[in-house]
Design a protein around this motif. Sequence first.
Motif, PDB file in Angstrom:
ATOM      1  N   ALA A 162      -4.617 -23.292  16.892  1.00  0.00           N
ATOM      2  CA  ALA A 162      -3.868 -22.379  16.144  1.00  0.00           C
ATOM      3  C   ALA A 162      -3.731 -22.535  14.697  1.00  0.00           C
ATOM      4  CB  ALA A 162      -2.532 -22.304  16.773  1.00  0.00           C
ATOM      5  N   ARG A 163      -3.555 -23.787  14.444  1.00  0.00           N
ATOM      6  CA  ARG A 163      -3.538 -24.259  12.869  1.00  0.00           C
ATOM      7  C   ARG A 163      -4.922 -23.882  12.502  1.00  0.00           C
ATOM      8  NH1 ARG A 163       0.810 -27.199  10.812  1.00  0.00           N
ATOM      9  NH2 ARG A 163       2.259 -27.780  12.396  1.00  0.00           N
ATOM     10  N   GLN A 164      -6.221 -23.952  13.076  1.00  0.00           N
ATOM     11  CA  GLN A 164      -7.260 -23.664  12.570  1.00  0.00           C
ATOM     12  C   GLN A 164      -7.442 -22.447  12.061  1.00  0.00           C
ATOM     13  OE1 GLN A 164      -9.746 -26.099  11.567  1.00  0.00           O
ATOM     14  NE2 GLN A 164     -11.061 -24.603  10.886  1.00  0.00           N
ATOM     15  N   LEU A 165      -6.869 -21.367  12.881  1.00  0.00           N
ATOM     16  CA  LEU A 165      -7.230 -19.911  12.672  1.00  0.00           C
ATOM     17  C   LEU A 165      -6.534 -19.802  11.100  1.00  0.00           C
ATOM     18  CD1 LEU A 165      -5.670 -18.450  15.994  1.00  0.00           C
ATOM     19  CD2 LEU A 165      -8.025 -18.344  15.027  1.00  0.00           C
ATOM     20  N   PHE A 166      -5.804 -20.533  10.544  1.00  0.00           N
ATOM     21  CA  PHE A 166      -5.027 -20.206   9.191  1.00  0.00           C
ATOM     22  C   PHE A 166      -5.733 -21.375   8.280  1.00  0.00           C
ATOM     23  CE2 PHE A 166      -2.117 -19.061  12.488  1.00  0.00           C
ATOM     24  CZ  PHE A 166      -1.893 -17.712  12.069  1.00  0.00           C
ATOM     25  N   ALA A 167      -6.734 -22.033   8.368  1.00  0.00           N
ATOM     26  CA  ALA A 167      -7.317 -22.943   7.636  1.00  0.00           C
ATOM     27  C   ALA A 167      -7.571 -22.478   6.287  1.00  0.00           C
ATOM     28  CB  ALA A 167      -8.617 -23.391   8.191  1.00  0.00           C
ATOM     29  N   GLU A 168      -7.929 -21.204   5.990  1.00  0.00           N
ATOM     30  CA  GLU A 168      -8.365 -20.785   4.756  1.00  0.00           C
ATOM     31  C   GLU A 168      -7.072 -20.120   3.878  1.00  0.00           C
ATOM     32  OE1 GLU A 168     -11.582 -18.275   4.988  1.00  0.00           O
ATOM     33  OE2 GLU A 168     -13.111 -19.589   6.013  1.00  0.00           O
ATOM     34  N   LEU A 169      -6.077 -20.095   4.675  1.00  0.00           N
ATOM     35  CA  LEU A 169      -4.828 -19.426   4.093  1.00  0.00           C
ATOM     36  C   LEU A 169      -3.787 -20.870   3.603  1.00  0.00           C
ATOM     37  CD1 LEU A 169      -4.193 -16.666   6.721  1.00  0.00           C
ATOM     38  CD2 LEU A 169      -5.544 -16.814   4.519  1.00  0.00           C
ATOM     39  N   GLU A 170      -2.825 -20.292   2.848  1.00  0.00           N
ATOM     40  CA  GLU A 170      -1.710 -21.385   2.580  1.00  0.00           C
ATOM     41  C   GLU A 170      -0.444 -21.092   3.715  1.00  0.00           C
ATOM     42  OE1 GLU A 170      -0.382 -19.659  -1.174  1.00  0.00           O
ATOM     43  OE2 GLU A 170      -2.336 -20.598  -2.297  1.00  0.00           O
TER      44      GLU A 170
END
Length: 200
Positions: A162-170
């Motif tokens: 789940a955290r990886q899904l937001f890797a390019e976001l803050e």
Amino acid sequence: MESHAGTKVWREYNAAQADRPVRPLCLDAMALAGPGQGRQAVDLGCGAGKETLAMLAAGWRVHAVDSLPGTRNRLRAIAPADADGRLSIEVRTFQDLRALPPSDLIFAGYSLPFIHPDRFGRFWAGVLGALGSRGVLAVNLFGDRDSWADIPEWNFHTEAQARQLFAELELHKFEVYDADGQSFRGPKHWHIYDVIARKP
């Protein structure tokens, strides 16, 4: 469950949601995004329309998406008169969406887990692609310890996934709920990630 969106259970669920407050995750995302001022928002899986109405009230233009038949009439019936020109409604399953409008705020309340796992990656890429610079994304995802996690047509994630899904976001919020509770259909174990992130 998205594939069964026209069934009686979804209609009953939406009816039961009519009197609930706006989800705190949506309110927090709107606060982070700032005043609507005619900017574009998307409500993925708009259901009873609670979050759609909150966004409209805050000055956003809203593209509301849901696959349940009757969504268009239901939202038009409850939308304020000044929503004309600011509310667009798309009655379509997520996997059949062609594209989302470029947006400054995207909210998906308990709707993304019902995408088939084979289609989730492509859909997620489309969501990230629609999010503009400094745009805010707020979603609920189901974790791998959820009691529904053995349903192969729905998608579930470990916390690392789940955290990886937001890797390019803050990341502004990543909260884990892992406890027994109630669902619309009875008792269950909930394993949920509540996430708010912002595009750099």
